[in-house]
Design a protein around this motif. Structure first.
Motif, mmCIF file in Angstrom:
data_model
loop_
_atom_site.group_PDB
_atom_site.id
_atom_site.type_symbol
_atom_site.label_atom_id
_atom_site.label_comp_id
_atom_site.label_asym_id
_atom_site.label_seq_id
_atom_site.Cartn_x
_atom_site.Cartn_y
_atom_site.Cartn_z
ATOM 1 N N SER A 1 0.846 -1.181 0.000
ATOM 2 C CA SER A 1 0.000 0.000 0.000
ATOM 3 C C SER A 1 0.886 1.238 0.000
ATOM 4 C CB SER A 1 -0.911 -0.001 1.233
ATOM 5 O OG SER A 1 -1.697 1.168 1.264
ATOM 6 N N THR A 2 0.564 2.204 -0.851
ATOM 7 C CA THR A 2 1.367 3.413 -0.938
ATOM 8 C C THR A 2 0.466 4.636 -0.917
ATOM 9 O OG1 THR A 2 1.289 3.452 -3.354
ATOM 10 C CG2 THR A 2 3.096 2.239 -2.343
ATOM 11 N N THR A 3 1.027 5.776 -0.585
ATOM 12 C CA THR A 3 0.321 7.043 -0.674
ATOM 13 C C THR A 3 1.029 7.879 -1.718
ATOM 14 O OG1 THR A 3 -0.327 6.919 1.641
ATOM 15 C CG2 THR A 3 -0.441 9.062 0.581
ATOM 16 N N GLN A 4 0.274 8.356 -2.706
ATOM 17 C CA GLN A 4 0.881 8.996 -3.862
ATOM 18 C C GLN A 4 0.260 10.364 -4.100
ATOM 19 O OE1 GLN A 4 3.355 7.860 -6.082
ATOM 20 N NE2 GLN A 4 3.198 9.950 -6.860
ATOM 21 N N GLU A 5 1.097 11.382 -4.245
ATOM 22 C CA GLU A 5 0.616 12.709 -4.580
ATOM 23 C C GLU A 5 0.184 12.739 -6.033
ATOM 24 O OE1 GLU A 5 2.472 17.184 -4.900
ATOM 25 O OE2 GLU A 5 3.086 15.916 -3.212
ATOM 26 N N LEU A 6 -0.927 13.398 -6.291
ATOM 27 C CA LEU A 6 -1.432 13.482 -7.651
ATOM 28 C C LEU A 6 -0.485 14.290 -8.535
ATOM 29 C CD1 LEU A 6 -5.253 14.148 -7.096
ATOM 30 C CD2 LEU A 6 -4.109 11.971 -7.500
ATOM 31 N N PHE A 7 -0.358 13.823 -9.792
ATOM 32 C CA PHE A 7 0.398 14.513 -10.840
ATOM 33 C C PHE A 7 1.897 14.625 -10.543
ATOM 34 C CE2 PHE A 7 -3.973 16.273 -10.797
ATOM 35 C CZ PHE A 7 -4.410 15.713 -11.992
ATOM 36 N N THR A 8 2.404 13.789 -9.667
ATOM 37 C CA THR A 8 3.836 13.718 -9.393
ATOM 38 C C THR A 8 4.413 12.513 -10.122
ATOM 39 O OG1 THR A 8 3.589 14.778 -7.232
ATOM 40 C CG2 THR A 8 5.587 13.484 -7.606
ATOM 41 N N VAL A 9 5.430 12.724 -10.932
ATOM 42 C CA VAL A 9 5.933 11.701 -11.849
ATOM 43 C C VAL A 9 7.052 10.887 -11.219
ATOM 44 C CG1 VAL A 9 7.084 11.352 -14.083
ATOM 45 C CG2 VAL A 9 5.250 13.042 -13.861
ATOM 46 N N THR B 1 5.327 7.330 -14.777
ATOM 47 C CA THR B 1 3.946 7.197 -14.308
ATOM 48 C C THR B 1 3.584 8.331 -13.367
ATOM 49 O OG1 THR B 1 2.348 5.643 -13.349
ATOM 50 C CG2 THR B 1 4.521 5.740 -12.322
ATOM 51 N N PHE B 2 2.291 8.653 -13.328
ATOM 52 C CA PHE B 2 1.757 9.578 -12.326
ATOM 53 C C PHE B 2 0.293 9.213 -12.080
ATOM 54 C CE2 PHE B 2 1.025 11.700 -16.427
ATOM 55 C CZ PHE B 2 -0.289 12.145 -16.338
ATOM 56 N N PHE B 3 -0.257 9.762 -11.005
ATOM 57 C CA PHE B 3 -1.651 9.503 -10.652
ATOM 58 C C PHE B 3 -2.481 10.746 -10.931
ATOM 59 C CE2 PHE B 3 0.766 6.414 -8.319
ATOM 60 C CZ PHE B 3 0.005 5.255 -8.431
ATOM 61 N N THR B 4 -3.675 10.517 -11.434
ATOM 62 C CA THR B 4 -4.605 11.596 -11.713
ATOM 63 C C THR B 4 -5.865 11.374 -10.878
ATOM 64 O OG1 THR B 4 -5.749 12.795 -13.485
ATOM 65 C CG2 THR B 4 -5.606 10.400 -13.720
ATOM 66 N N ASP B 5 -6.847 12.259 -11.018
ATOM 67 C CA ASP B 5 -8.030 12.186 -10.158
ATOM 68 C C ASP B 5 -9.237 11.564 -10.841
ATOM 69 O OD1 ASP B 5 -8.378 14.241 -11.942
ATOM 70 O OD2 ASP B 5 -8.642 15.813 -10.438
ATOM 71 N N THR B 6 -9.087 11.122 -12.100
ATOM 72 C CA THR B 6 -10.203 10.581 -12.864
ATOM 73 C C THR B 6 -9.737 9.342 -13.623
ATOM 74 O OG1 THR B 6 -10.985 12.853 -13.196
ATOM 75 C CG2 THR B 6 -12.018 11.142 -14.541
ATOM 76 N N PRO B 7 -10.480 8.239 -13.574
ATOM 77 C CA PRO B 7 -10.046 7.036 -14.291
ATOM 78 C C PRO B 7 -10.143 7.177 -15.803
ATOM 79 C CG PRO B 7 -12.208 6.699 -13.321
ATOM 80 C CD PRO B 7 -11.722 8.014 -12.805
#
Length: 296
Positions: free
Chosen positions: A19-27, A282-288
């Motif tokens: 399990s990880t915690t990832q800031e949005l839009f951080t590459v 890779t990065f995380f966004t707020d919408t699938p």
């Protein structure tokens, strides 16, 4: 134009078993430099959540990355074939734009047998592909020698020319409602939108957005209809609203992104293939992503 900057939001996600915690839009990196050739392209995620990209270690191959930093060979294409864009059909079969042999190839989901889905010698070099929600396939087809290109509709055993003598057609995508087809021209730095009917016919071509510098490559929609565009040379993924407004640029580590795909445990992880690095960021966004949601 003022752009939104990365907000200090975090999301709890699971990557592999941790399990990880990832800031949005951080590459960050998903594979190492040189895991793929400079021909890396066509990221796509299957129903099992596995990520694929073309040209693993050598041209003419497909690699799979089931876990971070663990790419491996998935399949070797027939002699003379080289993959570019990848999509998955509703049966889980992999479809590949084969630019060197003027094909769209199919890799059977069970046997991994490679066959020709469609072929047309008049295609320059099929580059990127998109599948509409109803299963119709579209392919961009640039001619880099003279900065022109075509747009094709592709059905099994049949290729239909929708428009010729365009600019260098590259990224192609369909909106979540299946009513709009987007196509970009890399050299001309323009993205066009077409009305799209249920039979895969296009009409009402108009300029969706254009840029003043650098190029464009692959692009994909999220489920809200925002278009994520790989800005080749600019080192960013541009996120554009359904109204054609630039709302964010995600700064990448490398400068030469070639395509994007959505995946992860909730479809909100974006994978970006990077040409000069031969790697995936890779990065995380707020919408699938649209395709991820449709596969569920």
């Amino acid at each position: 134009m003022r752009l939104m900057t990365a907000m200090p939001l975090v999301v709890a996600l699971v990557s592999g078993c941790a399990s990880t915690t990832q800031e949005l839009f951080t590459v960050s990196d998903w594979t190492k430099d040189g895991d793929f050739t400079n021909g890396i392209e066509g990221p796509a995620v299957d129903t099992n959540g596995h990520l694929y990209a073309v040209n693993f270690k050598e041209q003419g191959t497909i690699g799979v990355i089931p876990k971070k930093m663990q790419p491996e060979l998935y399949v070797t294409l027939p002699e003379g074939s080289t993959g570019n864009g990848i999509r998955f059909d509703r049966h889980g079969n992999m479809l590949i734009a084969d630019y060197s042999a003027h094909n769209v190839l199919k890799v059977d989901a069970q046997s991994k047998k490679v066959s020709v889905y469609a072929h047309n010698p008049k295609m320059n070099q099929p580059n990127d592909i998109a599948i509409a929600p109803n299963g119709i396939l579209f392919a961009s087809d640039p001619n880099w020698a003279n900065s022109t290109g075509n747009l094709w509709r592709v059905e099994e055993g049949k290729v239909t020319l929708l428009e010729s003598n365009m600019g260098t057609t590259n990224g192609v995508e369909v909106s979540p409602d299946g009513r709009t087809l987007y196509v970009n021209e890399s050299v001309q730095r323009k993205v066009y939108a077409y009305d799209l009917d249920a039979s895969g016919n296009v009409s009402n071509k108009r300029t969706f957005i254009e840029f003043d510098d650098f190029g464009m490559d692959g692009m994909r929609c999220d489920v809200s209809g925002n278009l994520y565009i790989a800005r080749y040379g600019a080192g960013v993924v541009a996120i554009v609203s359904p109204e054609g407004k630039l709302i964010r640029e995600v700064k990448l580590k490398g400068q030469h992104p070639t395509n994007v795909a959505f995946g992860g445990v909730d479809g909100k992880q974006v994978f970006v293939t990077m040409q000069k690095r031969g790697a995936i960021e890779t990065f995380f966004t707020d919408t699938p992503g649209r395709a991820w949601v449709e596969q569920q």
